[in-house]
Design an enzyme around this catalytic site. Structure first.
Site, PDB file in Angstrom:
ATOM      1  N   HIS A 154       0.838  -1.200   0.000  1.00  0.00           N
ATOM      2  CA  HIS A 154       0.000   0.000   0.000  1.00  0.00           C
ATOM      3  C   HIS A 154       0.877   1.255   0.000  1.00  0.00           C
ATOM      4  O   HIS A 154       0.608   2.210  -0.727  1.00  0.00           O
ATOM      5  CB  HIS A 154      -0.879   0.055   1.263  1.00  0.00           C
ATOM      6  CG  HIS A 154      -1.910  -1.019   1.370  1.00  0.00           C
ATOM      7  ND1 HIS A 154      -2.060  -1.796   2.498  1.00  0.00           N
ATOM      8  CD2 HIS A 154      -2.861  -1.438   0.508  1.00  0.00           C
ATOM      9  CE1 HIS A 154      -3.066  -2.644   2.317  1.00  0.00           C
ATOM     10  NE2 HIS A 154      -3.561  -2.449   1.117  1.00  0.00           N
ATOM     11  N   ARG A 193      -2.281  -5.914  -7.955  1.00  0.00           N
ATOM     12  CA  ARG A 193      -1.142  -6.806  -7.705  1.00  0.00           C
ATOM     13  C   ARG A 193      -1.013  -7.863  -8.783  1.00  0.00           C
ATOM     14  O   ARG A 193       0.086  -8.204  -9.202  1.00  0.00           O
ATOM     15  CB  ARG A 193      -1.300  -7.495  -6.340  1.00  0.00           C
ATOM     16  CG  ARG A 193      -1.138  -6.565  -5.166  1.00  0.00           C
ATOM     17  CD  ARG A 193      -1.619  -7.202  -3.897  1.00  0.00           C
ATOM     18  NE  ARG A 193      -3.028  -7.543  -4.008  1.00  0.00           N
ATOM     19  CZ  ARG A 193      -3.767  -8.021  -3.034  1.00  0.00           C
ATOM     20  NH1 ARG A 193      -3.226  -8.246  -1.864  1.00  0.00           N
ATOM     21  NH2 ARG A 193      -5.038  -8.289  -3.210  1.00  0.00           N
ATOM     22  N   SER A 236      -2.861  -7.684   3.404  1.00  0.00           N
ATOM     23  CA  SER A 236      -3.047  -7.420   4.836  1.00  0.00           C
ATOM     24  C   SER A 236      -3.408  -8.710   5.565  1.00  0.00           C
ATOM     25  O   SER A 236      -2.964  -8.938   6.696  1.00  0.00           O
ATOM     26  CB  SER A 236      -4.163  -6.394   5.043  1.00  0.00           C
ATOM     27  OG  SER A 236      -3.837  -5.180   4.441  1.00  0.00           O
TER      28      SER A 236
END
Ligand code: PNS
Length: 164
Positions: free
Chosen positions: A17, A90, A128
């Site tokens: 991020h 991604r 995450s």
């Protein structure tokens, strides 16, 4: 003035991020990193905690602001005179969902253009949820999240195991 928003769960912010934040901050006059609600996910950290993590890691990027919003991204976009929505990609697996969301957002608010930034090659596998899983088992997350928040994550996840 170009004012971009980068919405996401940021639960917690990762190096992937942060890399997108830095590049987007270079591209637009102002970048709002927006802690948002993803109805498909249950957050581990409160919105305030996620904002505090972001504040810690973005303190030295002058044109970045941290905010949160519990609603449709396009409503925030309109109310705050934004010009662009930034998203990170991604892998192809991200694309279908992000593509759909970009079209829905544009339908709801025709001014809402989405700009996709390709994550750098080191972040393509990073998420995450992976960070939280490693931390929950006491693994080493220092390569995946900014150093400033490593201890906060362990403290908040209440793990008594080694921090790696
Ligand atoms: O980091 P995430 O979880 O992939 O972020 C997804 C997020 C929060 C950006 C997305 O779920 C979102 O935009 N939530 C707000 C509600 C909304 O505006 N949805 C888009 C129209 S369906």
């Amino acid at each position: 003035m170009t004012k971009a928003i980068y919405p996401g769960s940021f639960d917690p912010v990762t190096n992937g991020h942060l890399e997108i934040i830095k590049r987007a901050a270079d591209m637009f006059d102002k970048l709002v990193v927006l802690v948002s609600v993803n109805p498909n996910k249950t957050s581990s950290f409160s919105a305030e905690e996620r904002m505090n993590f972001l504040r810690k890691v973005c303190y030295d990027i002058p044109n970045v602001e941290i905010d949160s919003f519990d609603g449709l991204i396009v409503d925030y976009f309109r109310k705050n005179d934004c010009t662009v929505i930034v998203k990170g990609l991604r892998a192809m697996s991200d694309f279908e969902y992000e593509f759909q969301m970009a079209h829905v957002n544009k339908h709801l608010c025709p001014k809402a253009e989405t700009v996709f930034l390709c994550a750098d090659s080191q972040s393509t596998y990073l998420s995450s949820s992976m960070v939280k899983q490693i931390a929950a088992f006491g693994g080493d997350i220092s390569a995946f999240v900014p150093a400033a928040i490593v201890d906060d994550i362990f403290e908040r996840l209440d793990t008594t195991k080694q921090k790696g």
